[in-house]
Each structure stands twice: as structure tokens, then as C-alpha cells.
Write an enzyme that holds these catalytic residues in place. Structure first.
Site, PDB file in Angstrom:
ATOM      1  N   SER A   1      39.034 -24.978  39.825  1.00  0.00           N
ATOM      2  CA  SER A   1      37.948 -25.951  39.965  1.00  0.00           C
ATOM      3  C   SER A   1      38.295 -27.020  40.994  1.00  0.00           C
ATOM      4  O   SER A   1      39.447 -27.130  41.426  1.00  0.00           O
ATOM      5  CB  SER A   1      37.704 -26.618  38.615  1.00  0.00           C
TER       6      SER A   1
ATOM      7  N   HIS B   1      61.823 -38.061   7.758  1.00  0.00           N
ATOM      8  CA  HIS B   1      61.598 -39.511   7.721  1.00  0.00           C
ATOM      9  C   HIS B   1      62.718 -40.218   8.474  1.00  0.00           C
ATOM     10  O   HIS B   1      63.884 -39.886   8.263  1.00  0.00           O
ATOM     11  CB  HIS B   1      61.578 -40.005   6.279  1.00  0.00           C
TER      12      HIS B   1
HETATM   13  P1  FAD Z   1      43.682 -23.995  39.051  1.00  0.00           P
HETATM   14  O1  FAD Z   1      44.876 -24.628  38.473  1.00  0.00           O
HETATM   15  O2  FAD Z   1      42.641 -24.854  39.660  1.00  0.00           O
HETATM   16  O3  FAD Z   1      44.209 -22.958  40.122  1.00  0.00           O
HETATM   17  C1  FAD Z   1      43.364 -22.237  40.942  1.00  0.00           C
HETATM   18  C2  FAD Z   1      44.121 -21.811  42.165  1.00  0.00           C
HETATM   19  O4  FAD Z   1      43.346 -20.858  42.867  1.00  0.00           O
HETATM   20  C3  FAD Z   1      44.399 -22.935  43.148  1.00  0.00           C
HETATM   21  O5  FAD Z   1      45.766 -22.961  43.479  1.00  0.00           O
HETATM   22  C4  FAD Z   1      43.539 -22.612  44.353  1.00  0.00           C
HETATM   23  O6  FAD Z   1      44.114 -23.011  45.582  1.00  0.00           O
HETATM   24  C5  FAD Z   1      43.472 -21.103  44.264  1.00  0.00           C
HETATM   25  N1  FAD Z   1      42.304 -20.513  44.923  1.00  0.00           N
HETATM   26  C6  FAD Z   1      41.004 -20.846  44.756  1.00  0.00           C
HETATM   27  N2  FAD Z   1      40.212 -20.025  45.459  1.00  0.00           N
HETATM   28  C7  FAD Z   1      41.033 -19.157  46.102  1.00  0.00           C
HETATM   29  C8  FAD Z   1      40.813 -18.069  46.970  1.00  0.00           C
HETATM   30  N3  FAD Z   1      39.585 -17.658  47.288  1.00  0.00           N
HETATM   31  N4  FAD Z   1      41.895 -17.408  47.458  1.00  0.00           N
HETATM   32  C9  FAD Z   1      43.151 -17.782  47.104  1.00  0.00           C
HETATM   33  N5  FAD Z   1      43.415 -18.800  46.285  1.00  0.00           N
HETATM   34  C10 FAD Z   1      42.369 -19.471  45.768  1.00  0.00           C
HETATM   35  N6  FAD Z   1      44.929 -29.789  31.861  1.00  0.00           N
HETATM   36  C11 FAD Z   1      45.713 -29.825  30.774  1.00  0.00           C
HETATM   37  O7  FAD Z   1      45.693 -28.894  29.972  1.00  0.00           O
HETATM   38  N7  FAD Z   1      46.566 -30.877  30.536  1.00  0.00           N
HETATM   39  C12 FAD Z   1      46.623 -31.932  31.375  1.00  0.00           C
HETATM   40  O8  FAD Z   1      47.391 -32.868  31.136  1.00  0.00           O
HETATM   41  C13 FAD Z   1      45.794 -31.939  32.518  1.00  0.00           C
HETATM   42  N8  FAD Z   1      45.837 -32.965  33.392  1.00  0.00           N
HETATM   43  C14 FAD Z   1      45.070 -32.921  34.513  1.00  0.00           C
HETATM   44  C15 FAD Z   1      45.125 -33.997  35.390  1.00  0.00           C
HETATM   45  C16 FAD Z   1      44.363 -33.981  36.539  1.00  0.00           C
HETATM   46  C17 FAD Z   1      44.450 -35.152  37.481  1.00  0.00           C
HETATM   47  C18 FAD Z   1      43.538 -32.858  36.829  1.00  0.00           C
HETATM   48  C19 FAD Z   1      42.740 -32.804  38.089  1.00  0.00           C
HETATM   49  C20 FAD Z   1      43.471 -31.787  35.963  1.00  0.00           C
HETATM   50  C21 FAD Z   1      44.228 -31.815  34.788  1.00  0.00           C
HETATM   51  N9  FAD Z   1      44.184 -30.767  33.874  1.00  0.00           N
HETATM   52  C22 FAD Z   1      44.952 -30.819  32.743  1.00  0.00           C
HETATM   53  C23 FAD Z   1      43.314 -29.594  34.070  1.00  0.00           C
HETATM   54  C24 FAD Z   1      44.125 -28.417  34.606  1.00  0.00           C
HETATM   55  O9  FAD Z   1      44.758 -28.784  35.798  1.00  0.00           O
HETATM   56  C25 FAD Z   1      43.213 -27.223  34.830  1.00  0.00           C
HETATM   57  O10 FAD Z   1      42.488 -26.952  33.656  1.00  0.00           O
HETATM   58  C26 FAD Z   1      44.014 -25.993  35.207  1.00  0.00           C
HETATM   59  O11 FAD Z   1      44.746 -26.209  36.384  1.00  0.00           O
HETATM   60  C27 FAD Z   1      43.097 -24.790  35.397  1.00  0.00           C
HETATM   61  O12 FAD Z   1      43.867 -23.694  35.739  1.00  0.00           O
HETATM   62  P2  FAD Z   1      43.274 -22.486  36.573  1.00  0.00           P
HETATM   63  O13 FAD Z   1      44.379 -21.496  36.668  1.00  0.00           O
HETATM   64  O14 FAD Z   1      41.988 -22.056  36.005  1.00  0.00           O
HETATM   65  O15 FAD Z   1      42.913 -23.078  38.008  1.00  0.00           O
END
Ligand code: FAD
Length: 467
Positions: free
Chosen positions: A145, A445
């Protein structure tokens, strides 16, 4: 290049899916458009935000609590570039760890932007514009996202920023406006408020962390106000304008014509995130997205195209790293014919402010709406010896249990280390324990976990011991 499974995106969803698939014997590739692996979570999300939360909490404690503990400090000050450097080092180590795990599990990493040519062919476009083609039997979309930033906010990455830029501010701002009283806004707002920034949060809903239990919103807001955060609930930001040195944020009271301006050094936009499927070529394979741009999947997390799955932030559900990880494992195991299961009701939600907020299961409102009879047991941290010893007396634990069966239906905590404490509630609820089961388990505790036992006692038969 021919693979059994190709995963697009190396966040916690993608890299966990890759490791599990490799463990299960699939020849696996992962594609990542950025130079480092780990996605939002490791690079610009969970890990760097927690690193800064820890650093700022140390400073805040030193400034506000050490004297009471009998520790005198002279000339206490923040070295912001060092704080950011340490955060960067934590991120680097963690991302390198994922690269190591890919190598260890014999997963091929392709750097570049992945897009579908057809159901079994992925094109990887590298930064220099060259391309390579990957043949694959199955694919997992794990593209995550991006922050939502409406045009009226004039996002310039300099003064009008998202969490990504906020993690790199290396001079303490005097004033900051945070749009959005959700998890990310409050965590990063806390970082800067603890360091001395005047932080004002504008939130459209009538409470912060509006999807969590109402008691948690109330308790957290009370604590954050003490840290210095200011709140404008039931207000909307209509426009943000930036100069090279400051921002002006136009705010309107909800259901009213009343407006005012806030001037600040930065405006942090934290109103949510959108599924990221840009230039993924979904149209080439006929995969649909819903009204919020999320890839549609069935109960097996498979899209309408057999053999193409999607996980994590790019599909429906909580945008959380651990939810993405569970889904990564789920799909890898599904592909090899296993029958995994995820109980989405038991994915915990955590806010890493101080006090921390952690919850699992149903809120009081959800139980009322569903017409499920329940009883609630509450225990405040101020009644706990451990909390008094560490001066962390804010917050409470609430256990919601079924009125007749006593099964635990929801646990909601605000307090010290509740992010870690919630695991006990998840484990008990996975085994469908009753509040009485929880209340009869011995809790060391003095620990913060005794607050959970006491709340369970209160829910069982109004028989908390220490209040
Ligand atoms: P992402 O981690 O978003 O990874 C997707 C990857 O796909 C990215 O590296 C991107 O570059 C790559 N990508 C996208 N499109 C393409 C493409 N076409 N080709 C090649 N690569 C591509 N969640 C928690 O559970 N605990 C927390 O404490 C927490 N803290 C957060 C703090 C912040 C500031 C933010 C922004 C988010 C936080 N989150 C937290 C949410 C968490 O980061 C996300 O829910 C999680 O990263 C989602 O994982 P994902 O694998 O779905 O996607």
C-alpha cells in the site's frame, strides 16, 4: 527463468510467503522494485517508527520521570541526526537480514518493477529500463500500500509530508499538524511531541483510534494530552498550503461553517493507506479490484484467475504486518495442497504510543450490535504494584466475556507493554478459553500481566482481588 511460484513485493507478506514456499519445496522467486527488501514495514513503517518511538520515549522519560526516580541529569538534549542515524542502522540491519534469509532459503531475488504480461509471465523492468521475463506456474501479488493524500493537501514531501518523510526529519520542528488520529498519526505525533514539538491532531471522527474500543480511545487521549498533544475532534482539514518554510492548514468544524487556520512547520498527512497496484498489468490477466482499489480474492486468497493469489495490504482487511505474514504462510501452504486457517477475528491490533494500546476480538460496540450478551471486567494499572514501581499507572485492561458461556470475546488494553501482553489473550482466545480459565492461571508477580488476570477475575464474577 522458470519458477513454481513468483511473488511480487518483498514486504512481510511477500518475503514470508517466499520462505514458507521454499521450505515446502517450491522453486521460488521474489520481485522487488526497491533496492532493499522488506517493504513498507521494514523500510518506512513498523521498524523505523518503533526505533524513533523508543528513542523519543527514552528522552521523554529522562526529561519527565528520572528526577522522581532519584536520577539527576544535567544538560539533557536531543541529538536528532544521531537519532535518525540509529533508526537507519536498525532498518539496514533488518533489511539485510531479509536478504540473508532469501539466500539461505535459495529464493531468487529480482530487483525491478514486476508486471503481468500474461497469467504465467511476469515482466521485470529494472531502474535502467531494461527488462527480463519470468515464467511462473503460480504468482502471489504482495504489492502492499501507499499513503492516501488528497490533492487539496498539496503533498510536496517537504512541508506537507506522509509517514515516509516524517521518519527522516532531522531537526526538531516547533509545530506540527497531524491530519488523522489513527495509529500512524498518533505514533509519529507522539515521537515529535515527546521531543518538544507542539503537535495538533485534526480528526474527523468524534474520537481517536476510532475503530478500537471506545474505552481505549478515551484512555489514550487522556494520556496523550498529558504528553502535550492537542486534539481537534470532529474537524476536517479542507486545504493545506505550504511555503518553503511552513504550512497553513485550513480546518472546518464538522457539520458547521466554523473554520480556522493552523500554522506549523510541517503537516503530516496520516488519513490512511490505499492498496498499491500501479503498473502491475492486472488488466492483462483480467484481475478485478474493488471500490477501494484492493485486489479481490476468495476465501483461499486466490483471485478470479486460478493460480494468482494476493495477500497483505493489497487485499481487504487490516493493514498490518502480522496479518500479511499469516496470509503469506497461508497461500504458500494452500498452493502445496495443505489446509491452513486464519482466524481474522484474532489478529491483534496495537498502537505503540505510551501507554501502548493493544486489542483482540470484539469491541463492546460490536458485541452490542451483534446482540451477543456479554459481561465486562476492568482493571486499572494504577491498582497494580508493578505499574506503580515503574511509574506507568495510566490505562486499564478490559476483558469481555460471553454472559452465559464465559468465553473470552474481546480483550482491550491501554497501558505499559500491552503490545507484548496481548499475545496471552490471543493464545487463550485461539483455544476458546473462558474468563475464568484466564483468571485461574498463575501470573508472575509483580508483572503488568497481572492486570489481565485481575480483569479476567472481574469479568468472571466481579471478583478482582486488588481493587
Ligand atoms: P508492503 O510492506 O507494503 O510491501 C510491498 C512491497 O511490494 C514493497 O516493497 C513495494 O516496493 C513492492 N512492490 C509494489 N509493487 C511492486 C511491483 N509492481 N513490482 C515489484 N515490487 C513491488 N503494521 C504492523 O503490524 N505493526 C506496526 O507497528 C506498523 N507500523 C507502521 C508504521 C508506519 C509508519 C506505516 C506506514 C505502516 C505500519 N504498519 C504496521 C503497516 C505495515 O507496514 C503494513 O501492513 C505491511 O508492511 C504490509 O505488508 P505487505 O507485505 O502487504 O506490503
Amino acid at each position: 527463468m522458470k519458477y513454481d511460484l513468483t511473488i511480487i513485493g518483498s514486504g512481510p507478506g511477500g518475503y514470508v510467503a517466499a520462505i514458507r514456499a521454499s521450505q515446502l519445496g517450491l522453486k521460488t522467486a521474489i520481485i522487488e522494485r526497491y533496492a532493499t527488501l522488506g517493504g513498507t514495514c521494514l523500510n518506512v513503517g513498523c521498524i523505523p517508527s518503533k526505533a524513533l518511538l523508543d528513542s523519543s520515549e527514552h528522552y521523554h522519560n529522562a526529561a519527565e520521570k528520572f528526577t522522581a526516580h532519584g536520577i539527576q541529569l544535567k544538560d539533557l538534549k536531543v541529538d536528532m541526526p544521531q537519532m535518525i542515524k540509529r533508526k537507519d542502522e536498525v532498518v539496514e540491519q533488518t533489511c539485510n537480514g531479509i536478504a540473508f534469509l532469501m539466500k539461505k532459503n535459495k529464493i531468487d531475488v529480482h530487483h525491478g518493477h514486476g508486471s503481468f504480461k500474461d497469467k504465467n509471465t511476469i515482466i521485470v523492468t529494472k531502474d535502467d529500463g531494461t527488462t527480463e521475463e519470468i515464467s511462473t506456474d503460480k504468482t502471489i501479488i504482495a504489492t502492499g500500500s501507499k499513503p492516501i493524500v488528497p490533492a487539496a493537501f498539496n503533498y510536496d514531501k517537504k512541508r506537507v509530508i506522509t509517514s515516509t518523510e516524517a521518519l527522516n526529519i532531522d531537526k526538531i520542528p516547533k509545530r506540527m499538524v497531524v491530519i488523522g488520529g489513527g495509529v500512524i498519526g498518533l505514533e509519529l505525533g507522539s515521537v515529535f511531541a515527546r521531543l518538544g514539538t507542539e503537535v495538533e491532531v485534526v480528526e474527523y471522527a468524534d474520537r481517536i483510534i476510532a475503530t478500537m474500543d471506545k474505552d481505549c480511545s478515551k484512555e489514550l487521549m487522556r494520556s496523550l494530552k498529558k504528553t502535550g498533544l492537542k486534539f481537534h475532534l470532529k474537524h476536517a482539514v479542507t486545504e493545506v498550503k505550504a511555503t518553503s518554510r511552513s504550512v497553513t492548514v485550513n480546518v472546518q468544524k464538522r457539520d458547521s461553517e466554523e473554520t480556522f487556520e493552523i500554522k506549523a512547520d510541517y503537516c503530516l498527512v496520516a488519513i490512511g493507506r490505499r492498496a498499491y497496484t500501479d503498473k502491475l498489468g492486472l488488466e492483462n490477466v483480467g484481475i478485478a479490484t474493488d471500490d477501494r482499489g484492493r485486489v479481490e480474492v476468495n476465501a483461499h486468497l486466490e483471485t478470479a484467475v486460478p493460480g494468482i493469489y494476493a495477500i497483505g495490504d493489497v487485499i481487504k482487511g487490516a493493514m498490518l504486518a502480522h496479518k500479511a505474514e499469516e496470509e503469506g504462510t497461508f497461500v504458500a501452504e494452500t498452493i502445496v495442497g495443505q489446509k491452513p486457517h486464519i482466524d481474522y477475528n484474532l489478529i491483534p491490533g496495537v498502537v505503540y504510543t505510551w501507554p501502548e494500546v493493544a486489542a483482540v476480538g470484539k469491541t463492546e460496540d460490536e458485541l452490542k450490535e451483534a446482540g451477543i450478551p456479554f459481561k465486562a471486567g476492568k482493571f486499572p494499572f494504577k491498582a497494580l504494584g508493578r505499574a506503580r514501581a515503574s511509574m506507568d499507572t495510566e490505562g486499564m485492561v478490559k476483558v469481555l466475556a460471553h454472559q452465559e458461556t464465559d468465553e473470552i470475546l474481546g480483550v482491550h488494553m491501554v497501558g505499559p507493554r500491552t503490545a507484548d501482553m496481548i499475545a496471552e489473550a490471543v493464545a487463550l482466545m485461539e483455544f476458546r478459553a473462558s474468563a475464568e480459565d484466564a483468571s485461574r492461571m498463575s501470573h508472575a508477580h509483580p508483572t503488568y500481566t497481572e492486570a489481565f488476570k485481575e480483569a479476567a477475575l472481574a469479568a468472571t464474577a466481579d471478583r478482582a482481588l486488588h481493587i
